[in-house]
Design an enzyme around this catalytic site. Structure first.
Site, PDB file in Angstrom:
ATOM      1  N   CYS A  10       0.858  -1.181   0.000  1.00  0.00           N
ATOM      2  CA  CYS A  10       0.000   0.000   0.000  1.00  0.00           C
ATOM      3  C   CYS A  10       0.892   1.228   0.000  1.00  0.00           C
ATOM      4  O   CYS A  10       1.655   1.439   0.954  1.00  0.00           O
ATOM      5  CB  CYS A  10      -0.928   0.026   1.211  1.00  0.00           C
ATOM      6  N   CYS A  61       0.683   3.560   3.224  1.00  0.00           N
ATOM      7  CA  CYS A  61       1.092   3.109   4.547  1.00  0.00           C
ATOM      8  C   CYS A  61       2.528   3.557   4.842  1.00  0.00           C
ATOM      9  O   CYS A  61       3.388   3.532   3.940  1.00  0.00           O
ATOM     10  CB  CYS A  61       1.023   1.587   4.643  1.00  0.00           C
ATOM     11  N   ASN A  65     -14.851   8.549  -1.898  1.00  0.00           N
ATOM     12  CA  ASN A  65     -15.491   7.337  -2.389  1.00  0.00           C
ATOM     13  C   ASN A  65     -15.149   6.218  -1.415  1.00  0.00           C
ATOM     14  O   ASN A  65     -13.976   5.976  -1.143  1.00  0.00           O
ATOM     15  CB  ASN A  65     -14.995   6.976  -3.788  1.00  0.00           C
ATOM     16  N   HIS A  87      -7.006   1.816   1.659  1.00  0.00           N
ATOM     17  CA  HIS A  87      -6.514   2.678   2.739  1.00  0.00           C
ATOM     18  C   HIS A  87      -7.455   3.869   2.900  1.00  0.00           C
ATOM     19  O   HIS A  87      -7.866   4.474   1.907  1.00  0.00           O
ATOM     20  CB  HIS A  87      -5.098   3.157   2.408  1.00  0.00           C
ATOM     21  N   HIS A 117      -9.067   7.180   2.784  1.00  0.00           N
ATOM     22  CA  HIS A 117      -8.655   8.410   2.123  1.00  0.00           C
ATOM     23  C   HIS A 117      -9.834   9.045   1.395  1.00  0.00           C
ATOM     24  O   HIS A 117     -10.846   8.396   1.126  1.00  0.00           O
ATOM     25  CB  HIS A 117      -7.526   8.141   1.113  1.00  0.00           C
TER      26      HIS A 117
END
Length: 326
Positions: free
Chosen positions: A31, A34, A129, A140, A142
């Site tokens: 990711c 991260c 979204n 993640h 956001h």
């Protein structure tokens, strides 16, 4: 390729961004958001991250040589940013503390002001979204911010309606909506000192709530620190109620509607609010936008909001009880 193409039927622009086809899709073992990825700092609370696959850029490429007098093209000027809510990969908005969400609201405010200062950006849309059902490609936590070089059509229509109402009545349309909803009461889900959350009389989604400021403000930059904290609290409670409703991660699209940044005067007739577009109508059933909704812009809500508001109020009570606030 990234460019804007004019739609003469709607007098609006379409963003063309073919390079976004190559953006990563739900990576299982990596990711970029991260800590430790090398793409973000090792320590952060909330973070602005420039989108790696932007539809709009402040250094846009030249558009393809396909424009005509009817079919206009222009550079896809603007800005696309990712706003990381937390360094924790699986934390969701209602799992964050109010203090943490205040930091998110402050970052939103800072980015709204910064992007709005660009004379080529006419509208700044802050949005999130959430969930695979609405096409999320990165799990993640956001949201995003788009700075457009024009005012998109939906916002333009809303602004025109607010202006017409003000010219006819001398009042703010959304202030009047707040009064109607507070008098009727049945569609209100929750409220606090500075904000109210309700399912509007006309919403086309069964759980398509609005969060609206009680005071007549037009943008995040107008709010006091107390109002920003109230906003953080009601954001946490609204999304927490949604997750509690069906005991699952509740997918949604969330958009902050604020005044444009094109230098116009909107203070008298526009009003800050947040609109949610959640596709669930039951735990395992989606509301699809089909031909009528998409082809004619003729929305249809399959459920009465006076009923679904009650469902969300009950879920909000369970969410508070689970947290010991109830």
């Amino acid at each position: 390729m990234a460019e804007l193409r004019y739609n003469p039927l709607l007098r609006d622009w379409t963003m063309v961004a073919s390079h976004r086809q190559h953006r990563p899709h739900l990576p299982k073992d990596y990711c970029p958001f991260c800590p430790g990825s090398g793409k973000v700092p090792d320590h952060y609370d909330v973070l602005k991250y420039d989108n790696d696959f932007p539809a709009l850029s402040q250094i846009p490429p030249e558009p393809d040589d396909v424009g005509t007098g009817l079919y206009k093209v222009r550079e896809a000027y603007g800005k696309c940013e990712v706003i990381l809510y937390s360094p924790e990969h699986s934390t969701t908005l209602p799992e964050l503390s109010v203090d943490h969400i205040v930091k998110l609201v402050e970052l939103w405010t800072e980015r709204f002001a910064a992007l709005g200062n660009d004379p080529k950006i006419d509208y700044v849309l802050i949005f999130e979204n959430r969930g695979e059902e609405v096409g999320v490609t990165m799990p993640h936590p956001h949201g995003q911010i788009y700075g457009y070089p024009y005012i998109p059509l939906k916002l333009r229509i809303e602004l025109e309606a607010c202006q017409a109402h003000h010219e006819q009545t001398g009042r703010c349309l959304i202030c009047d909506m707040n009064r109607e909803e507070q008098q009727f009461e049945q569609r209100i889900v929750m409220e606090n000192e500075h904000f109210v959350c309700y399912l509007p009389f006309f919403t086309d989604y069964p759980y398509g709530v609005f969060i609206v400021s009680k005071s007549h403000q037009t943008a995040l930059t107008d709010f006091s620190s107390e109002e920003k904290r109230s906003l953080a609290q009601i954001l946490r409670d609204t999304t927490g109620a949604m997750d509690t409703l069906f005991d699952r991660l509740f997918p949604y699209m969330m958009c902050l509607h604020q005044r444009p940044t094109d230098g116009g005067y909107y203070e008298d007739y526009y009003h800050f609010h947040i609109e949610f577009y959640p596709p669930l109508r039951a735990k395992d059933k989606l509301k699809f936008n089909a031909s009528s909704e998409t082809g004619a812009w003729a929305p249809c809500n399959p459920m009465a909001v006076e009923e679904t508001a009650g469902h969300l109020r009950e879920a909000y009570a369970r969410f508070k009880q689970k947290e010991g606030r109830g």
